[in-house]
Design an enzyme around this catalytic site. Structure first.
Site, PDB file in Angstrom:
ATOM      1  N   ASP A  44      72.853  84.113 -71.281  1.00 62.20           N
ATOM      2  CA  ASP A  44      73.858  83.239 -71.905  1.00 62.20           C
ATOM      3  C   ASP A  44      75.240  83.864 -71.744  1.00 62.20           C
ATOM      4  OD1 ASP A  44      73.581  85.336 -73.650  1.00 62.20           O
ATOM      5  OD2 ASP A  44      73.646  84.109 -75.466  1.00 62.20           O
ATOM      6  N   SER A  45      75.291  85.076 -71.171  1.00 61.86           N
ATOM      7  CA  SER A  45      76.582  85.663 -70.803  1.00 61.86           C
ATOM      8  C   SER A  45      77.243  84.823 -69.713  1.00 61.86           C
ATOM      9  CB  SER A  45      76.400  87.110 -70.331  1.00 61.86           C
ATOM     10  OG  SER A  45      75.452  87.167 -69.282  1.00 61.86           O
ATOM     11  N   ASP A  83      67.682  82.682 -70.793  1.00 53.02           N
ATOM     12  CA  ASP A  83      68.145  83.067 -72.132  1.00 53.02           C
ATOM     13  C   ASP A  83      68.257  81.842 -73.037  1.00 53.02           C
ATOM     14  OD1 ASP A  83      68.777  85.337 -73.515  1.00 53.02           O
ATOM     15  OD2 ASP A  83      70.769  85.591 -72.627  1.00 53.02           O
ATOM     16  N   LYS A 113      64.182  84.448 -73.348  1.00 48.92           N
ATOM     17  CA  LYS A 113      64.618  85.601 -74.148  1.00 48.92           C
ATOM     18  C   LYS A 113      65.373  85.115 -75.374  1.00 48.92           C
ATOM     19  CE  LYS A 113      68.172  88.448 -72.831  1.00 48.92           C
ATOM     20  NZ  LYS A 113      69.095  88.325 -73.978  1.00 48.92           N
ATOM     21  N   GLU A 115      67.377  86.750 -79.223  1.00 49.59           N
ATOM     22  CA  GLU A 115      67.974  87.954 -79.829  1.00 49.59           C
ATOM     23  C   GLU A 115      67.597  88.076 -81.294  1.00 49.59           C
ATOM     24  OE1 GLU A 115      72.227  87.888 -79.337  1.00 49.59           O
ATOM     25  OE2 GLU A 115      72.097  87.790 -77.147  1.00 49.59           O
ATOM     26  N   GLU A 182      70.253  96.937 -76.172  1.00 53.87           N
ATOM     27  CA  GLU A 182      71.649  96.989 -75.703  1.00 53.87           C
ATOM     28  C   GLU A 182      72.491  97.933 -76.558  1.00 53.87           C
ATOM     29  OE1 GLU A 182      73.379  93.167 -74.889  1.00 53.87           O
ATOM     30  OE2 GLU A 182      75.372  94.028 -74.524  1.00 53.87           O
TER      31      GLU A 182
HETATM   32  O1  KIV Z   1      73.157  87.372 -71.489  1.00 51.63           O
HETATM   33  C1  KIV Z   1      73.093  88.490 -70.960  1.00 51.63           C
HETATM   34  O2  KIV Z   1      73.679  88.761 -69.910  1.00 51.63           O
HETATM   35  C2  KIV Z   1      72.290  89.514 -71.635  1.00 51.63           C
HETATM   36  C3  KIV Z   1      72.330  90.883 -71.038  1.00 51.63           C
HETATM   37  C4  KIV Z   1      73.517  91.600 -71.546  1.00 51.63           C
HETATM   38  C5  KIV Z   1      71.090  91.643 -71.310  1.00 51.63           C
HETATM   39  O3  KIV Z   1      71.652  89.241 -72.610  1.00 51.63           O
END
Ligand code: KIV
Length: 290
Positions: A44-45, A83, A113, A115, A182
């Site tokens: 999600d980055s 994500d 994934k 969090e 992280e």
């Molecule tokens: O979204 C992302 O890029 C991440 C990484 C920093 C692991 O969760």
């Protein structure tokens, strides 16, 4: 050979470092897959790296499905993790499962994934018990960075480190197949890694984890600023800017295109075309000698 969950578990046992990067589109996915990475995270980055937001928070489910789909179309061997964005799994287990299902069914991801721990362990359990592989993410969790006091290392006090360890165990117990850790001090991340049976992938957490993940735009120097834990392996930002500047200069100075960039027309076809034009009106504002 397509990387599987079994292979990832074997790599932990064999202490063979697992390589993971992010990718957000078809060419990015193709390049990292061809480079032989084991895992690709459609993070999600994307919110900050490709969509122009100032954080991950605004990234939506629809955007993640679109990006994940474009990456999975190109990844032949890497294990692709999609994500789940902020608020796509926080409200209920049902929401979490429905959205995880979208990343798998519509996005083509191998896994998802999320969090956090605590109530999030329940979401992870709901997803994994439905047969969808799910990965956890602890330490600095960008979606809730504001609540953590900003983008800063986590687990630097012993109580916080123990809490992180407990959360890692809780997520393992909830059925996650792996964990991203992280911005955690190296000895803390290494101790957690040794005590878990699932692979732990670190980012900014030192060399003692089972693998490393870096963001595509950071490691390739596309982003102008990067965190201290990033090593830049290329300066693509400079290369792209220089390439586009050279192209613009060539166009402005009429250095591009040249004959080799054009398609020929037979002389008789050209003269027939020119004769045909003579009997047709030009546009009102046509240049006389164009
Ligand atoms: O979204 C992302 O890029 C991440 C990484 C920093 C692991 O969760």
């Amino acid at each position: 050979m397509k990387i599987t969950l079994t292979r990832l578990r074997e790599m932990k046992i064999e202490q063979q470092p697992i390589v993971m990067t992010t990718a957000y589109d078809y060419p990015g996915g193709r390049l990292v897959d061809e480079a032989g990475v084991d895992m690709v995270l459609v993070g999600d980055s994307a919110g900050t790296n490709v969509l122009g937001h100032t954080s991950e928070v605004p990234t939506t489910m629809d955007e993640m499905v679109l990006l994940t789909r474009s990456v999975t179309r190109s990844c032949k061997n890497a294990f692709v993790v999609g994500d789940l964005p902020f608020l796509s799994y926080h409200v209920s287990d049902e929401d979490a499962l429905r959205n995880a299902g979208r990343l798998i069914k519509d996005g083509g991801a191998d896994a998802v994934k999320l969090e956090g721990a605590g109530v999030i362990a329940s979401r992870a359990r709901a997803i994994s018990s439905s047969g969808i592989p799910v990965m956890g993410h602890l330490g600095l969790t960008p979606q809730t960075a504001t609540a953590l006091g900003g983008f800063r290392a986590q687990g630097r006090g012993w109580q916080q480190a123990v809490k992180l360890y407990d959360q890692a165990l809780e997520m393992e117990d909830a059925g996650v197949f792996g964990l991203v850790l992280e911005c955690v001090p190296e000895p803390v991340a290494a101790a957690i890694t040794r005590r878990l049976t699932i692979p732990v992938i670190g980012i900014g957490s030192g060399a003692g984890t089972d693998g490393q993940v870096l963001v595509f735009h950071d490691l390739l120097g596309i982003n102008s600023r990067t965190a201290r834990f990033v090593r830049r392996y290329a300066e693509l930002g400079d290369a792209i800017r220089e390439g586009v500047e050279a192209y613009a200069k060539d166009v402005r100075e009429r250095g591009f295109p040249q004959a080799e960039h054009t398609y020929p027309i037979a002389p008789e076809e050209l003269s027939a075309f020119e004769s045909a034009l003579e009997s047709r009106p030009a546009g009102d504002n046509a240049l006389a000698d164009w």
